[in-house]
Design an enzyme around this catalytic site. Structure first.
Site, short mmCIF file in Angstrom:
data_model
loop_
_atom_site.label_atom_id
_atom_site.label_comp_id
_atom_site.label_asym_id
_atom_site.label_seq_id
_atom_site.Cartn_x
_atom_site.Cartn_y
_atom_site.Cartn_z
N GLU A 195 0.81 -1.22 0.00
CA GLU A 195 0.00 0.00 0.00
C GLU A 195 0.84 1.27 0.00
O GLU A 195 0.57 2.22 -0.75
CB GLU A 195 -0.95 0.00 1.21
CG GLU A 195 -2.06 -1.03 1.14
CD GLU A 195 -1.65 -2.39 1.68
OE1 GLU A 195 -2.48 -3.32 1.66
OE2 GLU A 195 -0.48 -2.53 2.14
N ASP A 242 -23.52 2.36 6.60
CA ASP A 242 -22.45 2.06 5.65
C ASP A 242 -22.72 2.71 4.31
O ASP A 242 -23.52 3.63 4.19
CB ASP A 242 -22.21 0.56 5.54
CG ASP A 242 -20.73 0.23 5.40
OD1 ASP A 242 -20.12 0.70 4.43
OD2 ASP A 242 -20.19 -0.48 6.26
#
Length: 420
Positions: A195, A242
């Site tokens: 990442e 969400d």
């Protein structure tokens, strides 16, 4: 690296940063006040809170340093391997103290939330030499305790499970208020443990990492929380709003124990509004280059967008150039679903359709789709548990071929106004 503070200064100098100096409570008031633009709240229980720094494609383009209409081309061609640099110190170490989450302006966003939630915290973990960095929602359950939603079989979940199988805790560090490019990079599916390398490649310069007391290496941040995920202890996590703007369910999830806290003087706390623009950008846009590169294997793909009406997650529009094979659209549908397994619906359009314009997409459906020939249905397949219509993540996917029939192209070409 551009850094959070420097990016905010850029936004301020361009006149796009809204600043609210009115004292506000972290319980509901900040979420009720924030709009769609980048916003810095200067007094949330005496602390600073920033939201919406990546709340639109235009803001993401600013952070990446590319034109708005070139985001997909930049992301789809960027390598995942850049250089990272280990440094010995960080502004994040300006103040080091015992962990006390009550000192942070952690927001309670909506009535019905199960707890105040850290929503822009990047969890960096490492076990047996394997590192991962990803965003997890983190519910506050005490001054030094959090409950983390770890999605099954993703990297942090797998590392925690492996440590737990050996009877060990998983060491972690949570960074809040980081460079926006790093934040975007850790939201992207890249090879395991790469990442920060990907963030370096996106920026064209090394990401600097420094080592925490527990050995975890993290980028510079406004706030760093150190601790570990307990091997067996769990607690209720949720309800939580969400990506769809609906409540996710309550689950038993792992508990994090904090052992150290460090931060800059007068730190800026970054928060994502659940189901807001920034949440959509960080969850959705990283899938677009994955789709682009997968469709490129079967068709001449020109652009990809996860649409805002589809929560930037469930619906994709893919623009292709068909040259000789009408079956390219079907192949593009299947390649899209292969690249983004949580996707629910995809529409394939020609290059004359503006995929950023919902009216243009509807026009393509109205004039180029024959329902019994151009709609492909895939029932009882794995989708997303975030889809309220799914049953434990199992649902139905639909692909729509809204491209012109090549043998009758003249019937579908759009009229152009004459030039005078």
């Amino acid at each position: 690296m551009i850094g959070l503070r420097r990016f905010l200064e850029q936004l301020r100098s361009e006149g796009v940063l809204r600043e609210i100096r009115e004292p506000l409570s972290p319980v509901y008031e900040v979420s009720a006040t924030v709009g769609k633009e980048p916003t810095l709240f200067t007094d949330v229980n005496g602390s600073r809170v920033v939201m919406n720094i990546l709340g639109s494609r235009e803001l993401l383009a600013k952070a990446l340093g590319v034109p708005h209409d070139r985001i997909i081309h930049h992301l789809s061609s960027c390598p995942t391997e850049g250089e990272v640099k280990i440094v010995g110190d960080s502004p994040a170490k300006e103040i080091i103290e015992k962990p006390d989450l009550s000192m942070l302006p952690v927001l309670t966003h909506f009535e019905g939330d199960g707890a105040p939630y850290i929503t822009a915290g990047v969890v960096v973990s490492e076990y047996e030499g394997v590192m991962n960095a990803s965003i997890h929602r983190l519910g506050v359950t005490g001054k030094d305790r959090l409950v983390a939603r770890l999605v099954e079989f993703r990297h942090t979940y797998n590392l925690h499970r492996k440590a737990a199988e050996n009877g060990e805790s998983l060491p972690i560090a949570i960074v809040i208020g980081i460079d926006p490019v790093i934040l975007f990079a850790v939201s992207t599916r890249v090879p395991e443990g790469r990442e920060f390398n990907y963030a370096s490649a996106l920026r064209g310069e090394p990401v600097e990492l420094f080592e925490c007391k527990n050995g975890i290496k993290v980028p510079h941040a406004e706030i760093v929380l150190e601790g570990y995920i307990h091997p067996t202890e769990v607690a209720d996590e949720g309800p939580f709003v969400d990506i769809s703007g609906t409540y996710d369910i309550i689950r038993k999830q792992p508990v994090i124990h904090l052992t150290n806290m460090m931060h800059r003087r007068d730190p800026i706390y970054h928060a994502l509004l659940p189901a807001g623009g920034e949440h959509h950008i960080l969850m959705g846009v990283p899938y677009e280059p994955l789709i682009f590169n997968e469709v490129k294997k079967v068709a001449d793909v020109r652009n990809v967008v996860l649409t805002s009406g589809g929560c930037c997650y469930f619906h994709a529009a893919v623009q292709i150039h068909k040259s000789s094979d009408d079956d390219e659209a079907r192949k593009a549908i299947e390649a899209t679903f292969a690249a983004h397994k949580s996707l629910k619906h995809v529409i394939i359009v020609d290059e004359d359709i503006n995929i950023f314009d919902p009216n243009d997409i509807e026009f393509a459906i109205a004039t180029r789709v024959k329902g019994d020939e151009d709609i492909y249905i895939y029932p009882n397949v794995r989708g997303s548990t975030l889809d309220p219509r799914s049953e434990n993540g199992i649902g139905t996917k639909v692909g729509i071929d809204a491209t012109m029939d090549l043998s009758k192209r003249w019937k579908f070409q759009r009229v152009r106004r004459p030039k005078i």
